[in-house]
Design a protein around this motif. Structure first.
Motif, PDB file in Angstrom:
ATOM      1  N   UNK A 114       1.092  -1.622  -0.187  1.00 21.94           N
ATOM      2  CA  UNK A 114      -0.140   0.131   0.046  1.00 21.94           C
ATOM      3  C   UNK A 114       0.897   1.075   0.260  1.00 21.94           C
ATOM      4  N   UNK A 115      -0.016   2.139  -0.461  1.00 23.71           N
ATOM      5  CA  UNK A 115       1.002   3.682  -0.717  1.00 23.71           C
ATOM      6  C   UNK A 115       0.876   3.993   0.746  1.00 23.71           C
ATOM      7  N   UNK A 116      -0.290   4.040   1.245  1.00 29.83           N
ATOM      8  CA  UNK A 116      -0.010   4.299   2.323  1.00 29.83           C
ATOM      9  C   UNK A 116      -0.915   3.301   3.682  1.00 29.83           C
ATOM     10  N   UNK A 117      -0.956   3.157   4.356  1.00 28.25           N
ATOM     11  CA  UNK A 117      -1.862   2.788   5.561  1.00 28.25           C
ATOM     12  C   UNK A 117      -1.697   1.471   5.452  1.00 28.25           C
ATOM     13  N   UNK A 157       2.030  -4.484  -7.679  1.00 26.92           N
ATOM     14  CA  UNK A 157       1.023  -3.673  -7.180  1.00 26.92           C
ATOM     15  C   UNK A 157       0.951  -2.879  -5.950  1.00 26.92           C
ATOM     16  N   UNK A 158       0.836  -1.948  -6.945  1.00 28.25           N
ATOM     17  CA  UNK A 158       0.840  -0.276  -5.523  1.00 28.25           C
ATOM     18  C   UNK A 158      -0.803   0.094  -5.158  1.00 28.25           C
ATOM     19  N   UNK A 159      -1.106  -0.283  -3.924  1.00 27.68           N
ATOM     20  CA  UNK A 159      -2.578   0.027  -3.782  1.00 27.68           C
ATOM     21  C   UNK A 159      -2.809   1.363  -2.493  1.00 27.68           C
ATOM     22  N   UNK A 160      -4.453   1.410  -2.715  1.00 29.26           N
ATOM     23  CA  UNK A 160      -4.435   2.709  -1.734  1.00 29.26           C
ATOM     24  C   UNK A 160      -4.114   3.968  -2.514  1.00 29.26           C
ATOM     25  N   UNK A 203       0.169  -8.210   6.526  1.00 29.10           N
ATOM     26  CA  UNK A 203      -1.458  -8.140   6.139  1.00 29.10           C
ATOM     27  C   UNK A 203      -2.053  -6.483   6.130  1.00 29.10           C
ATOM     28  N   UNK A 204      -2.990  -6.231   5.833  1.00 30.66           N
ATOM     29  CA  UNK A 204      -3.698  -5.096   6.115  1.00 30.66           C
ATOM     30  C   UNK A 204      -3.163  -3.795   4.933  1.00 30.66           C
ATOM     31  N   UNK A 205      -2.871  -4.714   3.622  1.00 30.39           N
ATOM     32  CA  UNK A 205      -2.649  -3.230   2.164  1.00 30.39           C
ATOM     33  C   UNK A 205      -3.393  -3.682   1.510  1.00 30.39           C
ATOM     34  N   UNK A 206      -4.309  -4.713   2.251  1.00 25.68           N
ATOM     35  CA  UNK A 206      -5.491  -4.885   0.777  1.00 25.68           C
ATOM     36  C   UNK A 206      -5.820  -5.962   0.046  1.00 25.68           C
TER      37      UNK A 206
END
Length: 293
Positions: free
Chosen positions: A82-85, A110-113, A168-171
């Protein structure tokens, strides 16, 4: 005897698909004797006792296998960050990339959020994406919320066995829910106490998405370089591997050796300093590893 592919392993049962039919199988005792554990992704020979139950008789040769998560014959790994959070971590991404490269699996970053990132955060992510693309990696920026970039993922899934992995938590589950509407995998937010995601995936299962099979894994619970030797590490960094061809000394580890093309590449800016620093950190970790007996 019929042949099929294991698409799920749960509580000692292996679910084998053959011509669209799924048979719940157990492994024969010979697997325990020979210390062979059937894995999700395995191509197997099985015997059907009836329309629903059977036994696995043979596991075909694997082209690769992962221990954690336990899966075999993987073609591609979508490394979801993820890019953040949580915040984007190139050090953790490089650790995933090394493990994937070592197992001869093609990585897709793959970069999410991206919808949650500020303009400055997005600018930083774009710079990282540019660096990894220059190294030779496919990088896709997506948002499960707005579905931006999602269409770029579908061609990479066709006809392949893929894993979606990342902290975990990256979507990961949110992304799979968008890629296959109606899937309804459980998702969970970030733990405010720990600052990281709560695990929502408990077992490995191959899911049909388009013409491909995707494993939503519980994540790489082990990111240690247990199998990789110091001399093999450079090959897991594409830009370091290319530059190493011009090093003066064969077997150069790119630390203190003279006329090292890799160190020259860092100085010239063709190899990002943080990638080289991560390489050095991983190399030291491998050197400090306790020998196995």
């Amino acid at each position: 005897m019929p042949e099929g592919k294991i698409i799920k392993a749960l509580s000692g049962f292996y679910y084998v698909v053959n011509d669209g039919t799924v048979t719940q199988c157990r492994g024969r005792g010979i697997f325990r004797k020979n210390k062979i554990t059937p894995l999700v992704g395995d191509d197997v020979v099985f015997q059907a006792e009836n329309e629903q139950e059977g036994y696995i008789l043979e596991v075909k040769d694997r082209k690769n296998e992962l221990v954690r998560p336990p899966i075999a014959n993987v073609d591609r790994a979508f490394l979801v960050f993820s890019s953040v959070e949580p915040a984007f971590s190139p050090a953790l991404l490089d650790r995933f990339l090394v493990l994937v490269e070592y197992n001869h699996i093609e990585p897709i970053i793959c970069i999410t959020k991206t919808d949650l990132a500020s303009e400055s955060e997005l600018g930083e992510i774009e710079q990282y994406a540019s660096d990894y693309r220059a190294a030779g990696y496919e990088v896709v920026l997506v948002s499960s919320e707005t579905e931006a970039g999602i269409e770029q993922l579908h061609p990479h899934l066709e006809g392949k066995i893929s894993v979606f992995a990342g902290q975990s938590g990256v979507g990961k589950s949110s992304l799979l829910n968008v890629l296959r509407p109606g899937l309804e995998l459980k998702t969970s937010g970030i733990s405010s106490h720990l600052g990281r995601g709560k695990h929502t995936t408990r077992h490995v299962e191959l899911i049909e998405i388009g013409d491909g099979l995707v494993a939503d894994t519980p994540g790489f619970s082990s990111l240690e370089f247990q199998e990789i030797e110091a001399a093999e590490l450079g090959a897991c960094f594409p830009e370091i591997s290319r530059a190493a061809e011009n090093c003066k000394f064969r077997g150069c580890l790119h630390v203190k050796e003279p006329k090292c093309a890799v160190k020259a590449g860092v100085e010239e800016g063709t190899i990002p300093p943080y990638r080289y620093e991560n390489y050095l950190d991983f190399l030291q970790e491998i050197k400090d590893r306790k020998p196995r007996y």
